[in-house]
Design a protein around this motif. Structure first.
Motif, mmCIF file in Angstrom:
data_model
loop_
_atom_site.group_PDB
_atom_site.id
_atom_site.type_symbol
_atom_site.label_atom_id
_atom_site.label_comp_id
_atom_site.label_asym_id
_atom_site.label_seq_id
_atom_site.Cartn_x
_atom_site.Cartn_y
_atom_site.Cartn_z
ATOM 1 N N GLY A 75 3.842 5.885 -5.362
ATOM 2 C CA GLY A 75 3.832 6.008 -6.819
ATOM 3 C C GLY A 75 2.806 7.012 -7.297
ATOM 4 N N ARG A 76 1.607 6.965 -6.705
ATOM 5 C CA ARG A 76 0.548 7.892 -7.117
ATOM 6 C C ARG A 76 0.873 9.328 -6.711
ATOM 7 N N SER A 77 1.407 9.501 -5.508
ATOM 8 C CA SER A 77 1.716 10.854 -5.046
ATOM 9 C C SER A 77 2.896 11.450 -5.801
ATOM 10 N N LEU A 88 9.797 11.908 0.149
ATOM 11 C CA LEU A 88 10.157 11.679 1.554
ATOM 12 C C LEU A 88 9.097 10.924 2.342
ATOM 13 N N PRO A 89 7.797 11.289 2.239
ATOM 14 C CA PRO A 89 6.800 10.547 3.023
ATOM 15 C C PRO A 89 6.797 9.060 2.721
ATOM 16 N N GLY A 90 6.945 8.693 1.446
ATOM 17 C CA GLY A 90 6.961 7.277 1.089
ATOM 18 C C GLY A 90 8.168 6.564 1.658
ATOM 19 N N ALA A 91 9.342 7.189 1.544
ATOM 20 C CA ALA A 91 10.565 6.564 2.067
ATOM 21 C C ALA A 91 10.492 6.405 3.579
ATOM 22 N N ALA A 133 4.757 14.946 -9.665
ATOM 23 C CA ALA A 133 6.098 15.511 -9.514
ATOM 24 C C ALA A 133 7.057 14.941 -10.552
ATOM 25 N N ASP A 134 6.941 13.625 -10.826
ATOM 26 C CA ASP A 134 7.799 13.006 -11.830
ATOM 27 C C ASP A 134 7.500 13.570 -13.218
ATOM 28 N N ALA A 177 0.830 -1.213 0.000
ATOM 29 C CA ALA A 177 0.000 0.000 0.000
ATOM 30 C C ALA A 177 0.862 1.260 0.000
ATOM 31 N N ILE A 178 1.958 1.225 0.776
ATOM 32 C CA ILE A 178 2.865 2.381 0.824
ATOM 33 C C ILE A 178 3.498 2.620 -0.542
#
Length: 568
Positions: A172-174, A235-238, A178-179, A166-167
């Motif tokens: 990926g979606r967030s 950062l939030p994902g990592a 930005a990408d 889920a993370i």
């Protein structure tokens, strides 16, 4: 996405490589399973009993190492083979797309895709696929081993799987926006760098050599901002992935202590499970870095997929071979960029005759040539070659009937001879030399130090405009096609080169069906018939003398364009 971009012919080796990498990842996880009896024996009453298990563990590690070597080697080999195949597939597809698809902005995009983009996409197979599969499959294999060894702790570890997934999906979606922004800013900055280099003569002429180029500075600042936003967005994902993995390990430690205190499990078993859990943590934590690289590669793959799914001009299911070489426009209409370029044009060119197309800039003159060569398909009406609709003629057959000389000549980075031979690669040396002589190219070759082996540079940059035109005319003469299309080739030449090029053109046009876009009246006077085009419509048509006697638009155009050279 990768399989769709590669195409069906490359799917099988790709699947075999993925299967081998998956087997390798499972073997790695199973090799860790042997740590259970090894540690149990070492921490038990008879440590000597660990020797057979240590030998088995060493053997399993050796098998895993061999599989890893084979799978990595397979990944490199398949990646290299698919890189070559991808270039061929992309090149073949680009060659079949209509010329109208190649807008100025799209050329830059395709240039980036064909260079860095394809390399980045194919690097997935060679460098990212194995670590990604290992990071996903190896921890799951270890969790299965834990379930078999101690189901309570195995189940606790299994709960982390959907959380990690889920993370990764959320990250990926967030990161998508930005990408995409980062990619767009990179492309824009690349264009500005090229623009800055090309603008050096203008900047220096204006005495601005010491100044910074504001557009480039702004573009690079946008890249910096986009990079900062992309980093902050990741950062939030990592952090979330790190916290999830550490939380899983903490839960297993607490659960193991609880079970040990209750007498349900021994200290050796707890230590074994924590070692296995630690082996799960490392590959899971690497998912953050691998995921970022995969997102970048997926972005490239998506753009490649868009290009490859662009439909080329349709080919006739039962193509017809024209036997004549006359040309005809039948009520042709064509729009481009939301503007009507050709509006209900009807005209014919008998076999062996010359038609000159005259008119102001933007009248649609060059578009007529492009429709004849089927660079575009008409929106209404039909274009006929030898009485056959060009849409019913096989593309290769159609192009074999036509020789085209454009005003802006592009030469490939190679020798003069190689560029001339593009007209007919199987021509013998005598035919190549004869074409060069007819185009007055032999004069150029004699004064060049390298002669025929002289390199022309990218786009022909090492030759002058007149020299490039002579190469293009020699190429067209060597092709010996029955139909010749000329987009005024002497409008920017000096008198000496113009005279030489005109001589070559006369030899090229002899006995062929010719449509020429003319800006200089000297060329028009040699035509059998003249068409004056304005706003995509035929305003006047007839012979040169007839149109002058009428005193209409063509006569005005003639009088304005008249020069001493034209009146001779």
């Amino acid at each position: 996405m990768l399989l769709r971009v590669l195409g069906r012919e490359y799917a099988q080796p790709m699947r075999r490589t993925v299967a081998l990498m998956t087997t390798t990842a499972i073997a790695e996880g199973l090799s860790y399973a042997l740590l259970v009896p090894v540690l149990r024996a070492l921490l038990g009453d008879t440590p000597g009993d660990a020797w057979p298990w240590l030998i088995a563990f060493g053997t399993a590690v050796a098998v895993y190492t061999a599989l890893r070597y084979i799978s990595d080697l397979s990944g490199f080999r398949v990646g290299s083979a698919l890189l070559r195949g991808m270039y061929h597939r992309l090149g073949d597809h680009l060659a079949r797309l209509p010329i109208g698809w190649y807008s100025a902005g799209r050329l830059g995009e395709v240039s980036v895709l064909a260079g860095r983009g394809v390399l980045q996409a194919m690097a997935v197979i060679a460098h990212l696929l194995a670590p990604f599969i290992s990071a996903c499959v190896t921890p799951l294999t270890i969790v299965v081993v834990m379930l078999a060894f101690q189901w309570q702790m195995g189940l606790a570890a299994l709960v982390a799987a959907p959380i990690v997934a889920a993370i990764q999906i959320w990250t990926g979606r967030s990161m998508a926006a930005a990408d995409a922004e980062r990619s767009e800013r990179d492309q824009e900055a690349t264009g500005r760098v090229i623009e800055y280099l090309q603008a050096q003569p203008v900047l220096r002429a204006g005495g601005r050599t010491a100044e910074r180029f504001r557009l480039l500075d702004d573009s690079l600042q946008e890249v910096q901002r986009a990079s900062r936003r992309s980093t902050l967005a990741s950062l939030p994902g990592a952090l979330g992935l790190t916290l999830a993995v550490q939380a899983m390990f903490t839960v297993l430690l607490v659960l193991g202590a609880y079970l040990a205190l209750g007498g349900n499990i021994g200290a050796a078993e707890i230590l074994t499970i924590l070692v296995l859990a630690a082996r799960c943590a490392d590959p899971l934590l690497s998912l953050s870095d691998i995921g970022g690289k995969l997102r970048g590669a997926r972005s490239v793959l998506a753009r490649l997929d868009t290009v490859l799914r662009t439909e080329p001009l349709p080919e006739a299911s039962e193509p017809i071979q024209p036997v004549r070489h006359d040309l005809e426009f039948e009520s042709v209409a064509f729009q481009h960029g939301g503007r009507t370029v050709i509006d209900n044009v009807s005209l014919s060119v008998p076999e062996g005759q010359r038609l000159a197309v005259v008119g102001p800039s933007g009248a649609g003159k060059s578009t007529l040539l492009q429709l004849l060569a089927r660079f575009y398909d008409v929106d209404a009406g039909a274009v006929h070659v030898g009485g056959v609709d060009v849409r019913a003629i096989n593309t290769e057959v159609l192009m074999a009937q036509i020789a085209i000389v454009f005003q802006d000549v592009y030469l490939f980075d190679g020798t003069i001879e190689e560029n001339v031979r593009l007209g007919r690669p199987d021509a013998d040396e005598a035919e190549v030399r004869a074409a060069a002589t007819a185009a007055r190219l032999d004069d150029v070759i004699e004064r060049l130090p390298g002669g025929w082996a002289t390199n022309v540079g990218e786009g022909g940059a090492l030759l002058s405009g007149g020299e490039r035109q002579r190469v293009a005319i020699a190429r067209a003469l060597l092709k010996n096609a029955p139909i010749v299309l000329l987009d005024e080739v002497t409008s920017a030449l000096d008198p000496v080169n113009e005279a030489a090029v005109h001589e070559g053109i006369e030899r090229l046009m002899a006995g062929r069906t010719v449509v020429m876009v003319a800006h200089r009246m000297r060329t028009v006077r040699r035509a059998d018939r003249v068409v004056f085009l304005d706003g995509g419509r035929i305003v006047e048509e007839g012979s040169h003398d007839e149109l002058l006697r009428r005193g209409g638009r063509y006569a005005d155009f003639w009088n304005i364009s008249l020069t001493p050279a034209a009146s001779e």
